[in-house]
Design a protein around this motif. Structure first.
Motif, mmCIF file in Angstrom:
data_model
loop_
_atom_site.group_PDB
_atom_site.id
_atom_site.type_symbol
_atom_site.label_atom_id
_atom_site.label_comp_id
_atom_site.label_asym_id
_atom_site.label_seq_id
_atom_site.Cartn_x
_atom_site.Cartn_y
_atom_site.Cartn_z
ATOM 1 N N ALA A 43 -22.701 -3.690 -15.754
ATOM 2 C CA ALA A 43 -21.604 -4.644 -15.919
ATOM 3 C C ALA A 43 -21.574 -5.597 -14.729
ATOM 4 O O ALA A 43 -21.467 -6.823 -14.889
ATOM 5 C CB ALA A 43 -20.278 -3.904 -16.056
ATOM 6 N N SER A 45 -19.356 -6.710 -22.417
ATOM 7 C CA SER A 45 -17.911 -6.539 -22.507
ATOM 8 C C SER A 45 -17.490 -6.593 -23.976
ATOM 9 O O SER A 45 -18.321 -6.717 -24.881
ATOM 10 C CB SER A 45 -17.211 -7.623 -21.681
ATOM 11 O OG SER A 45 -17.564 -8.912 -22.146
ATOM 12 N N GLY A 46 -16.200 -6.488 -24.214
ATOM 13 C CA GLY A 46 -15.694 -6.331 -25.574
ATOM 14 C C GLY A 46 -16.145 -7.414 -26.531
ATOM 15 O O GLY A 46 -16.154 -8.597 -26.191
ATOM 16 N N PHE A 86 -18.990 -4.034 -30.515
ATOM 17 C CA PHE A 86 -19.007 -3.042 -29.443
ATOM 18 C C PHE A 86 -18.816 -1.628 -29.984
ATOM 19 O O PHE A 86 -17.908 -1.367 -30.779
ATOM 20 C CB PHE A 86 -17.925 -3.342 -28.413
ATOM 21 C CG PHE A 86 -17.968 -2.429 -27.215
ATOM 22 C CD1 PHE A 86 -18.827 -2.697 -26.166
ATOM 23 C CD2 PHE A 86 -17.168 -1.301 -27.146
ATOM 24 C CE1 PHE A 86 -18.885 -1.869 -25.060
ATOM 25 C CE2 PHE A 86 -17.214 -0.466 -26.048
ATOM 26 C CZ PHE A 86 -18.074 -0.743 -25.004
ATOM 27 N N PRO A 125 -17.961 2.149 -28.815
ATOM 28 C CA PRO A 125 -17.438 2.874 -27.662
ATOM 29 C C PRO A 125 -18.212 4.153 -27.389
ATOM 30 O O PRO A 125 -18.976 4.641 -28.222
ATOM 31 C CB PRO A 125 -15.992 3.186 -28.066
ATOM 32 C CG PRO A 125 -16.032 3.240 -29.558
ATOM 33 C CD PRO A 125 -17.056 2.207 -29.971
ATOM 34 N N LYS A 164 -14.206 -4.454 -20.260
ATOM 35 C CA LYS A 164 -14.422 -4.316 -21.701
ATOM 36 C C LYS A 164 -13.397 -5.109 -22.509
ATOM 37 O O LYS A 164 -13.673 -5.512 -23.641
ATOM 38 C CB LYS A 164 -14.399 -2.840 -22.087
ATOM 39 C CG LYS A 164 -15.611 -2.076 -21.544
ATOM 40 C CD LYS A 164 -15.536 -0.589 -21.838
ATOM 41 C CE LYS A 164 -16.742 0.136 -21.249
ATOM 42 N NZ LYS A 164 -16.678 1.605 -21.477
ATOM 43 N N ASN A 166 -12.300 -8.018 -21.538
ATOM 44 C CA ASN A 166 -12.476 -9.428 -21.166
ATOM 45 C C ASN A 166 -11.230 -9.999 -20.486
ATOM 46 O O ASN A 166 -10.873 -11.161 -20.690
ATOM 47 C CB ASN A 166 -12.833 -10.269 -22.400
ATOM 48 C CG ASN A 166 -14.236 -10.017 -22.903
ATOM 49 O OD1 ASN A 166 -15.196 -10.145 -22.164
ATOM 50 N ND2 ASN A 166 -14.353 -9.636 -24.162
ATOM 51 N N TYR A 211 -23.158 4.425 -23.659
ATOM 52 C CA TYR A 211 -23.350 3.120 -24.271
ATOM 53 C C TYR A 211 -24.287 3.291 -25.455
ATOM 54 O O TYR A 211 -25.514 3.176 -25.297
ATOM 55 C CB TYR A 211 -23.940 2.122 -23.273
ATOM 56 C CG TYR A 211 -22.926 1.514 -22.338
ATOM 57 C CD1 TYR A 211 -22.118 0.460 -22.752
ATOM 58 C CD2 TYR A 211 -22.753 2.001 -21.045
ATOM 59 C CE1 TYR A 211 -21.186 -0.111 -21.903
ATOM 60 C CE2 TYR A 211 -21.819 1.438 -20.184
ATOM 61 C CZ TYR A 211 -21.040 0.389 -20.624
ATOM 62 O OH TYR A 211 -20.114 -0.181 -19.776
ATOM 63 N N ASN A 231 -25.141 -1.287 -28.481
ATOM 64 C CA ASN A 231 -24.704 -2.198 -27.421
ATOM 65 C C ASN A 231 -25.879 -2.881 -26.734
ATOM 66 O O ASN A 231 -25.775 -4.043 -26.325
ATOM 67 C CB ASN A 231 -23.866 -1.430 -26.396
ATOM 68 C CG ASN A 231 -22.572 -0.913 -26.991
ATOM 69 O OD1 ASN A 231 -21.716 -1.677 -27.404
ATOM 70 N ND2 ASN A 231 -22.445 0.407 -27.047
#
Length: 308
Positions: free
Chosen positions: A132, A156-157, A161, A163, A230, A232, A259, A263
């Motif tokens: 990240a 990020s979201g 995405f 989880p 995540k 934003n 992840y 993703n």
């Protein structure tokens, strides 16, 4: 013009006291023997190690990761060709300060650390949470990055995405990890992966100059920072992925519980000049389980025709 490639690999298979501030960038031939050094950055003592010589590649650690958690086999293989720099962000391990609740700040701190070492341009390798920060370095500090490696991480979201497995979050926050936790968090459930986990733990236990664990306050701040990333909240970093112009290598294990692999595909889709590699029978720590296969791919990427 977009140059996107995807590849799925098919293959078998005692704590020390604080050292005084020392002259930076003294290289060790082995990450097992490398000493922890310190450098002042924005008034803080930042702990780091340097292994190898050549063009710098700065490693950004996972959630709760310290200098103790990088596999010597992986680090030393990369250090045969590059100057590998491991470091503890402020508040992590032996570095002073407080862990920031902003991933944007983590990225800024990493660049400040590089500049303190006299490094204006570097390659950045971000593993997991470090991925990240690596994305943000490429977005907010493009002049500081030559190439980017995003390992077992995600954007990020966004609508696609996926989880993490909830069990990953609960195990990742246990005060002390047992073998089963290491296997679940970083390796897959197969017997091959179990053996790889045992080998990894043996190698990291050989590290001579030990770091200290991240405090609960520290990893609670990490959790808050990642939640904002995540969501934003600081900036739409997902929307900015398309603005990353440097070459990017993305890689993950097929069964990453932190992840999920989708993703990585989203990262590859959104970043114009990117390549994706997926490893079978592997999870969040694929880079250590498959270090013999992955390091040649990593080195080939770093030495390819674009600037380094």
């Amino acid at each position: 013009m977009r140059t996107s490639h995807q590849k799925t690999v098919n293959t078998s298979s005692a704590e020390t006291a604080l050292h005084p501030l020392t002259k930076p960038q003294v290289s060790a031939s082995s990450s097992i023997k490398a000493s922890i050094q310190f450098i002042k950055v924005d008034g803080l003592n930042i702990a780091y190690k340097v292994i190898g010589q050549g063009k710098p590649i700065i490693f950004l650690a996972r959630f709760r990761g310290t200098l103790n958690d990088w596999d010597p086999a992986f680090v030393d293989a990369v250090a045969k060709s590059y100057r590998v720099i491991l470091f503890d962000a402020p508040g992590v391990g032996r570095s002073t300060g407080v862990v920031s609740t902003s991933v944007t700040k983590w990225a800024d701190q990493a660049v400040q650390f590089a500049h303190a070492l006299g490094i204006e341009h570097a390659m950045y390798l971000g593993w997991s949470m470090g991925g990240a920060a690596a994305q943000i370095i490429a977005i907010n500090h493009p002049e500081s990055v030559d190439k980017l490696l995003l390992l077992a991480t995600g954007p990020s979201g966004n609508p696609d995405f996926a989880p993490a497995n909830p069990e990953f979050g609960s195990r990742a926050r246990k005060p002390v990890y047992e073998f089963d936790d290491y296997q679940f968090l970083f390796f897959y459930k197969s017997e091959t992966a179990k053996a790889a986990c045992a080998s990894y733990l043996k190698r990291v236990n050989l590290i001579q100059d030990k770091d200290v664990a991240v405090t609960p306050e520290g990893y609670n701040n990490m959790t808050a920072a990642m939640a904002d990333f995540k969501a934003n909240k600081e900036k739409n970093y997902f929307g900015a992925l398309k603005d990353i112009k440097i070459p990017v290598l993305i890689a993950n294990g097929k069964f990453d519980p932190s992840y999920p692999l989708i993703n990585s595909y989203v990262l590859e889709r959104e970043i114009p000049n990117s390549k994706l590699i997926a490893y079978p029978d592997a999870g969040h720590g694929f880079l250590f389980q498959y270090h013999r296969q992955f390091v040649p791919e990593l080195l080939a990427f770093l030495s390819s025709g674009n600037k380094q």
